[in-house]
Design a protein around this motif. Structure first.
Motif, PDB file in Angstrom:
ATOM      1  N   ALA A 154       0.826  -1.209   0.000  1.00 52.18           N
ATOM      2  CA  ALA A 154       0.000   0.000   0.000  1.00 52.18           C
ATOM      3  C   ALA A 154       0.863   1.262   0.000  1.00 52.18           C
ATOM      4  N   LYS A 173       1.980   2.950  -3.537  1.00 52.97           N
ATOM      5  CA  LYS A 173       1.050   3.578  -4.465  1.00 52.97           C
ATOM      6  C   LYS A 173       1.459   5.015  -4.791  1.00 52.97           C
ATOM      7  N   GLY A 174       1.606   5.290  -6.067  1.00 53.07           N
ATOM      8  CA  GLY A 174       1.899   6.629  -6.546  1.00 53.07           C
ATOM      9  C   GLY A 174       3.362   7.044  -6.497  1.00 53.07           C
ATOM     10  N   ASP A 199       4.281  -1.058 -12.113  1.00 55.77           N
ATOM     11  CA  ASP A 199       2.913  -0.647 -12.431  1.00 55.77           C
ATOM     12  C   ASP A 199       1.899  -1.535 -11.709  1.00 55.77           C
ATOM     13  N   GLY A 243       1.215  -0.544  -8.188  1.00 57.59           N
ATOM     14  CA  GLY A 243       0.646   0.786  -7.990  1.00 57.59           C
ATOM     15  C   GLY A 243       1.643   1.922  -8.011  1.00 57.59           C
ATOM     16  N   ALA A 244       2.910   1.605  -8.259  1.00 57.79           N
ATOM     17  CA  ALA A 244       3.924   2.654  -8.368  1.00 57.79           C
ATOM     18  C   ALA A 244       3.926   3.221  -9.785  1.00 57.79           C
TER      19      ALA A 244
END
Length: 351
Positions: A166, A169-170, A185, A188-189
Motif C-alpha cells: 500500500a 502507491k503513486g 505498475d 501501484g507505483a
C-alpha cells in the motif's frame, strides 16, 4: 606493433573491420579488441569481470590479442545503443543490458521477471542455456561470449520509507527495463525507465522517489552517498526483478579470427564463464556492495513472508504479459516460461 583502430570512423562497418583484422593477423600484428561499456572504469563490472577476462585472453594468446577498454560510453552513444554498436562494428565487444533497447529481446527477458532468479550464479547459467536453446535469433550479428544476471533488484530511497504494498502507491520509481516497469505498475507505483548512470541525478532532483537497483549497482554510481533507506525481500528469496547482461562480440570480427585465437575466445565463453560472472562478480560480493550503505547509517527493511506473498500475488499478471508478448512474435510463451523455470530449479539446487 599494435594495430590501432582509433583513426577509423566510429561507424565503420563490421565487414570492413573484419577485413582489416584478417590483414593484421596475416602480418602477425597484435589484434586489439575495442571493448565498450556504460559504467566507470572503477566499477565492479570492469575491475572484477571485464578486465580479468581481457587479461586472460591476452595471457593465453601471448599478447597477440588484447583488449582496449572504453568505459562510461567513451566511444559515444547511449547504453541503449551498445548492442547495435557491437552488431555494426563500432565496438568489437560490448558489455550491456540488451533490454535497454525495449521490445527486441522478448524471449531472453524471461529472467527479468519478478520472483524468479534466486541468485546470480543460477540465473546466469540458466540464462546462457535458455538463450542458446531458444533465443539466439534475438542476437543476430553479435556473438555471445557470456551472459549473466545480477543478484536481483531491490529498492533504494532518499527520504521515503515504504514498507508495504500500500505504501508504494503513486511513488515514482526508476526501473531498468520493460518487465521491471510492468512489475512496478502492477504494485501501484509509477515506473520511470532509465539507464543506471542516470539514477543519482534523477533521485537528487526528485525526478523519482526511489530506484530499483541491484546492490552491485549502488557503489558503481555512488548511490550509497544519497540513499538512506533500502526495501528488500525476505533474505534468501528471489527478488522483485532482475536484468539480463550480454558480453558479446561483433560476429564478423569473431568469424575473421585465426583458428587459434578463435579457440581462445571459445575457451573463455559459455555456461561456465557465465556462472563465474554471476558467482564471483555478484553473489560473492553482495556484502561488499552493501558495506558503505551500512556505514552511512542507512535503514534496511526486509519484508516478512506475508508481505512478500502480497507482492507476489499483485504481480502475477507480469508473467502473463511476457507470455503474451512471446506469443505475438510467434513463440510458445507458456512453454518457454516453463523451460526457464525448470532451468532455474536445476541450477539453483547446485548453488
Amino acid at each position: 606493433m599494435k594495430t590501432s583502430y582509433r583513426a577509423f570512423s566510429r561507424r565503420l562497418l563490421g565487414g570492413v573491420a573484419a577485413g582489416l583484422l584478417l590483414t593484421a593477423a596475416a602480418h602477425g600484428e597484435q589484434i586489439v579488441l575495442k571493448v565498450h561499456h556504460f559504467l566507470p572504469a572503477t566499477s565492479n563490472a570492469q575491475v572484477n569481470m571485464i578486465q580479468p577476462w581481457c587479461n586472460k585472453i591476452a595471457k593465453e594468446s601471448q599478447d597477440r590479442m588484447v583488449c582496449q577498454i572504453y568505459p562510461a560510453m567513451q566511444l559515444g552513444g547511449t547504453p541503449a545503443q551498445l548492442f547495435d554498436q557491437a552488431r555494426d562494428g563500432v565496438a568489437d565487444i560490448v558489455w550491456t543490458l540488451p533490454t535497454y533497447a525495449a521490445g527486441r529481446f522478448t524471449k531472453s527477458a524471461v529472467y527479468e521477471l519478478p520472483w524468479l532468479v534466486p541468485n546470480a550464479e543460477a540465473g546466469s547459467r540458466a540464462l546462457w542455456e535458455f538463450t542458446q536453446k531458444y533465443a539466439l535469433d534475438e542476437y543476430k550479428g553479435v556473438h555471445p561470449i557470456f551472459m549473466h544476471t545480477h543478484g536481483g533488484t531491490l529498492m533504494h530511497f532518499v527520504s521515503k520509507q515504504p514498507r508495504t504494498l500500500a505504501d508504494m502507491k503513486g511513488l515514482k520509481i526508476r526501473s531498468a527495463n520493460r518487465v521491471n516497469s510492468q512489475m512496478l505498475d502492477a504494485i501501484g507505483a509509477v515506473p520511470v525507465q532509465m539507464p543506471l548512470p542516470a539514477v543519482p541525478d534523477s533521485l537528487a532532483k526528485g525526478v523519482v522517489d526511489g530506484a530499483a537497483v541491484p546492490w552491485e549497482g549502488v557503489p558503481a554510481i555512488k548511490l550509497d552517498e544519497i540513499s538512506r533507506y533500502h526495501l528488500d525481500v525476505p533474505q534468501g528469496k528471489p527478488r522483485m526483478g532482475n536484468s539480463i547482461f550480454l558480453f558479446g562480440m561483433n560476429q564478423a570480427r569473431y568469424d575473421s579470427l585465426p583458428a587459434d585465437l578463435k579457440k581462445i575466445i571459445d575457451d573463455n565463453s559459455g555456461a561456465d564463464v557465465s556462472a563465474w560472472a554471476g558467482r564471483t562478480v555478484f553473489d560473492e560480493r553482495e556484502a561488499e556492495f552493501m558495506k558503505t550503505s551500512k556505514e552511512n547509517g542507512s535503514v534496511f527493511h526486509y519484508m516478512d513472508e506475508a508481505e512478500y506473498q502480497n507482492w507476489v500475488a499483485a504481480t502475477q499478471g507480469v508473467r502473463d504479459l511476457w507470455i503474451q508478448a512471446v506469443d505475438k512474435k510467434g513463440g510458445q510463451g507458456a512453454d518457454l516460461y516453463a523451460a526457464a523455470r525448470n532451468l532455474i530449479k536445476q541450477y539453483a539446487t547446485r548453488h
